[in-house]
Design a protein around this motif. Structure first.
Motif: not given
Lengths: 432, 337
Positions: A82, A297-300, A302-303, A346-350, B67, B111, B232, B234, B306, B308, B324
């Motif tokens: 990450g 956090t399955h999504h984002e 890092f945020d 890391i999945n495709n939704r970060f 990143w 960041w 969480f 998404g 997907t 980005y 991705d």
């Protein structure tokens, strides 16, 4: 059915006290526990000694599953690492995530176990593993660490509950986490104030309450002269304990803390909950759990870890420093844990998903070797590379750290139940 | 796999792949350089990759320690300025054979989320998690001004084409307009439809992830995620809000016809005023094309994976997108030859 209750044995007296529920739903909780509280020989023998030292267990529960890669086991510049960098800590050679700069300065008080493999990726089952030291079984239920600690570490005559869970929305209710130990050791859930029903109703003056109490005692005595039973004694004791707790409700009142400390811990909910945890430990509560939510956090990933650890870091570091400064560190076992870690991939939704195969907890204080790093994962964190342990090993370690022989057993209604999983053993190199 | 675009023939419904190149790490952001010869994209291995879109050759630009999601070019096309999650701005010579950072500026605490260059080449703007917008001299990297006012992570910046104003958008969809001569805040625009505090998870989700002025600067578009029901996981939906810029009022809210769980990662206006968004999420990657006056898109193009980020080529015909699956994909909106 009447019990044979005239022996007045110390064991029975002790059990009456242990039988008591806490103020929130005192009578109901206490009665429900009447038949399940254990009568442990070895455990009882150990209790006075432990109670004299008044050791504590403080669990910081990061609900949803903290990412080990964004906290205790960073892998920067790898395919799983990450965007965050690793930073040095107060322990030479030990690095943690840059998201924990304040905690990094307290690492000489703490240790990390980086080699946990619970093989459990389900929230509920993972939480059960980490809190009880066992896997869930269809035919058995085990008490949570806090309940075990409350039973083994609390002074027997304490009017205060031994097991408090501080969390958002905590209402003073009791939780079902003490299994065969009975509701006396179930956690009381608090969320920003004293337990409910601990203040006199507005229309009842202290004088009226005293008269009411005197009348109740008179009636109780009259009843007890001919029809005394364990249940009637427990009922009387429940009221006594409730009254004592009502007199000490300020134990739970964060507004008694200096404004400066309120600011140091942060005005957010987790900050105030940790301040309350400090207060509870100082006031003699044996086991406290503070929950910070949420890390699922399955999504984002890092945020969200910036946001959540942004709250956690300074508050947690302040808590550690205060426990040290106030002389509570050597008597308080502090554990930071979750139900599992998060996937290195890391999945495709970060995001990062559930991961019980190679993750970390941090702990320190009572009985724990400071500055240690136990075990390690491989270069990109996908596997444990050295000193694999699981929830069973950790549970033994927690108990041993607070001076309990984790190989002993509870006696639950005649059944002998090991305190910790007999198939596991403590992480001896982590013990002080 | 590269056809010659014809600028006059842009038809989004004719979009088709004209190139794709695989890297060794998932890709993040992408921008065409002003000459249109290269697509620069960033990767999860902390590098920037310069792809020659004529022959597919990739050249690494290594220098960031994290990143990179912010790329901008000096209008002359001579230099690239990149902003990293390491808080640094790096200057690069666009056409160097072996690019090395020419300059490193510690720009933000946390960041860097976006950078933009003014059309006259006199200013560079950056923004980040320290809640600040900063102005720089793009020629030498010296600081010019710090614009304070946001109370959250600042996700994006864009210069107004008149060169006198700058807009910035943050996590909670607050868009601030700044006077570049004085550094004063002029007004705020409300794009809070792109933000939500998820009470269950106790976390904020949102942000102005894409921002663009229309060619005549009459419209400002801000894109992101909305209607979030589970932060969480998404579970939210792409949305673009456009403002009548001079009036400062909401002009239109653009959403997708299908329930595409995901977020808009960037927005661009085509020459004819068509608004394009690049969406990525549970349903993969999509280009969504809207007429300015319609809520729903007139065309939804599904990409293989997907998405980005994306950018519009200076020819106005081609698009580039990052994915991705480590792929950089080049698209043409001209009819197939």
């Amino acid at each position: 059915m009447k019990c044979h209750y005239a022996c007045r044995s110390a064991e029975h007296l002790m059990e009456r006290r242990k039988f008591l529920g806490t103020v929130a739903g005192i009578a109901g909780a206490g009665m429900a526990g009447a038949g399940t509280v254990g009568m442990p020989g070895v455990v009882q023998a150990a209790m006075p000694e432990l109670a004299a030292k008044q050791k504590h267990i403080l669990i910081v529960w990061l609900a949803g599953g903290l990412s080990q890669l964004e906290s205790w086991d960073p892998k920067p510049k790898t395919d799983t690492g990450g965007p965050f960098r690793a930073i040095p800590t107060s322990v030479p050679g030990t690095h943690i995530s840059e998201l924990l700069p304040y905690t990094a300065k307290q690492m000489h008080h703490l240790s990390i176990v980086r080699s946990i493999d619970t093989k459990e990726n389900d929230h509920g089952k993972g939480a059960y593993c980490m809190k009880t030291g066992r896997r869930q079984e269809p035919v058995a239920d085990y008490p949570h660490l806090g309940a075990v600690g409350a039973k083994l570490l609390s002074p027997v005559d304490s009017p205060l509950p031994g097991h408090i869970h501080v969390q958002a929305g905590g209402s003073g209710g009791s939780r079902d986490d003490s299994a065969f130990l009975g509701p006396r050791y179930a956690s009381i859930s608090l969320g920003g104030g004293p337990p409910r029903n601990t203040a006199l109703p507005e229309h009842v003056t202290p004088e009226a309450d005293a008269r009411r109490h005197a009348f109740r005692m008179q009636a109780n005595d009259h009843f007890a002269r001919r029809r005394r039973s364990a249940q009637s004694d427990a009922f009387v004791s429940s009221f006594d304990q409730a009254r004592q707790l009502m007199e000490r409700r300020d134990v739970f009142d964060n507004t008694k803390e200096p404004q400066r400390d309120v600011e140091r811990y942060g005005s957010h909910e987790f900050g105030q909950n940790c301040l309350l945890a400090r207060r509870l430990i100082e006031q003699g509560i044996s086991c406290v759990q503070v929950t910070h939510t949420n890390y699922d956090t399955h999504h984002e990933n890092f945020d969200f870890h910036i946001e959540q650890l942004g709250e956690f870091d300074q508050t947690f570091a302040t808590l550690v420093a205060d426990l040290v400064d106030r002389g509570l560190w050597d008597s308080t076992l502090l554990v930071v844990m979750s139900e599992f870690g998060r996937t290195p991939k890391i999945n495709n939704r970060f995001g990062r998903d559930h991961w019980g195969r190679a993750w970390s907890v941090a702990l320190g204080g009572c009985g724990i070797q400071p500055s240690a790093v136990i075990g390690k994962t491989n270069d990109n964190g996908t596997e444990v590379a050295d000193r694999q342990v699981d929830h069973g090993h950790l549970f033994h370690t927690y108990l041993q750290a607070v001076g309990v022989d984790s190989t002993e057993k509870f006696d639950a209604g005649g059944r002998s139940i090991p305190m910790a999983d007999p198939a596991a053993e403590p992480i001896t190199e982590l013990l002080a | 796999m590269n056809d010659k675009p014809e600028a006059a023939k842009v038809d989004p419904k004719q979009i088709h792949p004209v190139g794709e190149w695989k890297y060794t790490s998932p890709l993040l952001s992408c921008r065409f350089d002003p000459s249109g010869q290269h697509a620069f994209c960033t990767a999860q291995d902390n590098t920037i990759q310069r792809w020659n879109i004529a022959n597919g050759q990739a050249t690494p630009l290594a220098g960031h320690d994290s990143w990179v999601r912010a790329l901008a070019f000096h209008p002359s096309g001579s230099h690239l300025i990149s902003g990293g999650y390491d808080g640094n701005l790096l200057w690069w010579e666009v056409s160097a054979e072996k690019p090395e950072p020419l300059r490193t500026v510690a720009a933000h605490d946390g960041w860097v989320r976006a950078v933009a260059a003014s059309a006259d080449g006199k200013l560079l703007a950056s923004c980040g998690n320290d809640q600040l917008v900063k102005l720089w001299n793009p020629d030498d990297g010296t600081p010019v001004d710090v614009l304070e006012g946001h109370a959250n992570h600042v996700y994006n910046v864009a210069f107004h084409p008149d060169g006198k104003r700058l807009v910035s958008g943050d996590l909670k969809g607050e868009v601030r307009e700044w006077d570049l001569a004085t550094g004063e805040q002029l007004r705020t625009l409300d794009a809070s439809a792109l933000w939500k505090y998820d009470k269950g998870f106790r976390a904020d989700i949102g942000g102005v992830r894409g921002i663009a002025f229309s060619a005549d600067a009459s419209l400002l578009a801000c894109g992101g995620i909305s209607e979030v029901t589970n932060a969480f996981a998404g579970i939210g939906y792409p949305k673009v809000v456009t403002f009548d810029y001079e009036a400062g009022t909401l002009k239109k809210t653009h959403t997708a016809s299908k329930k595409l769980r995901g977020a808009v990662w960037n927005v661009r206006y085509l020459a004819d005023g068509t608004l394009v968004a690049g969406d990525g999420g549970h349903e993969g990657g999509h280009f969504l094309f809207w007429n300015a006056h319609d809520e729903k898109e007139f065309f939804d193009f599904k990409m293989p994976r997907t998405c980005y980020d994306f950018d519009l080529h200076p020819d106005g015909v081609r698009l580039v997108s990052t994915h991705d699956d480590n792929m950089l994909r080049l698209w043409s909106m001209a009819p197939k030859a």
